[in-house]
Design a protein around this motif. Sequence first.
Motif, short mmCIF file in Angstrom:
data_model
loop_
_atom_site.label_atom_id
_atom_site.label_comp_id
_atom_site.label_asym_id
_atom_site.label_seq_id
_atom_site.Cartn_x
_atom_site.Cartn_y
_atom_site.Cartn_z
N CYS A 88 1.10 -1.07 -0.21
CA CYS A 88 0.04 -0.22 0.04
C CYS A 88 1.21 1.21 -0.03
CB CYS A 88 -0.84 0.01 1.21
SG CYS A 88 -1.76 -1.59 1.71
N GLU A 89 0.35 2.41 -0.37
CA GLU A 89 1.02 3.60 -0.19
C GLU A 89 1.13 3.99 1.18
OE1 GLU A 89 2.52 6.08 -2.34
OE2 GLU A 89 2.33 4.43 -3.85
N ASP A 90 -0.09 3.83 1.84
CA ASP A 90 -0.21 3.98 3.28
C ASP A 90 -1.11 3.16 4.00
OD1 ASP A 90 -0.75 4.97 6.00
OD2 ASP A 90 -1.29 6.90 5.29
N CYS A 91 -0.45 2.16 4.71
CA CYS A 91 -1.25 0.92 5.36
C CYS A 91 -2.40 1.33 6.26
CB CYS A 91 -0.31 0.09 5.99
SG CYS A 91 0.62 0.66 7.39
N ALA A 92 -2.38 2.51 6.63
CA ALA A 92 -3.45 3.04 7.66
C ALA A 92 -4.65 3.17 6.78
CB ALA A 92 -3.14 4.46 8.09
N VAL A 93 -4.52 3.51 5.59
CA VAL A 93 -5.76 3.85 4.53
C VAL A 93 -6.41 2.53 4.45
CG1 VAL A 93 -6.51 4.41 2.13
CG2 VAL A 93 -4.77 5.97 3.62
N GLN A 94 -5.81 1.28 4.16
CA GLN A 94 -6.24 0.15 3.79
C GLN A 94 -7.00 -0.51 5.05
OE1 GLN A 94 -3.85 1.23 1.98
NE2 GLN A 94 -4.89 1.03 0.05
N ALA A 95 -6.34 -0.28 6.35
CA ALA A 95 -6.89 -0.80 7.37
C ALA A 95 -8.24 0.04 7.84
CB ALA A 95 -5.75 -0.57 8.73
N THR A 96 -8.54 1.15 7.55
CA THR A 96 -9.49 1.90 7.77
C THR A 96 -10.54 1.50 6.76
OG1 THR A 96 -8.28 3.74 8.55
CG2 THR A 96 -10.73 4.29 7.84
N ARG A 97 -10.07 1.16 5.55
CA ARG A 97 -11.07 0.77 4.69
C ARG A 97 -11.69 -0.88 5.20
NH1 ARG A 97 -8.00 1.70 -1.25
NH2 ARG A 97 -8.09 3.88 -1.12
N ALA A 98 -10.60 -1.64 5.48
CA ALA A 98 -11.17 -2.93 6.05
C ALA A 98 -12.20 -2.74 7.00
CB ALA A 98 -9.79 -3.56 6.62
N ALA A 99 -12.16 -1.88 8.25
CA ALA A 99 -12.91 -1.65 9.12
C ALA A 99 -14.37 -1.03 8.56
CB ALA A 99 -12.52 -0.72 10.14
N GLU A 100 -14.07 -0.13 7.66
CA GLU A 100 -15.52 0.40 6.89
C GLU A 100 -16.18 -0.57 6.02
OE1 GLU A 100 -13.87 5.01 6.58
OE2 GLU A 100 -13.68 3.69 4.98
N ASN A 101 -15.49 -1.85 5.50
CA ASN A 101 -16.43 -2.67 4.60
C ASN A 101 -16.60 -3.89 5.28
OD1 ASN A 101 -16.43 -1.47 1.81
ND2 ASN A 101 -14.58 -0.57 2.69
#
Length: 134
Positions: A88-101
């Motif tokens: 990822c560019e910023d792993c925090a972004v994908q972690a947040t998306r995981a929680a949102e999905n």
Amino acid sequence: MKSNQSNPVVWFEIYVQDMERAKTFYEAVLAVKLEKMPAPTAECEDMEMWSFPSDKDTAQTTYGACGMLVKMAGVPSGCGGTLIYFACEDCAVQATRAAENGGSIFKEKFSIGEHGFIALAYDTEGNMIGFHSM
């Protein structure tokens, strides 16, 4: 240590119970489109498979997927003992998306020193997955 051998890790499978839910999750979290794969043989006709995007002609034939053995407190071996990391560019972004999905965050973004950062999350199927960024 330099070696002429290519990395032997070239493939991973994430097992799911609800394909549509899992497919929707990974497409949203990683911002990719998965590709339907045909059954490779008649014995596999009952399998449903969707592939992550890749350059099938070059990406995996010379380098492979990076991997290692890891011992980490609170993470058992055996069933569920394999962890896949997505770049990822910023792993925090994908972690947040995981929680949102429909997934959940196991461990927020943290430093792994000169190797960058990782975050750990659960997908909608209960699989732990990792995200890595520099």
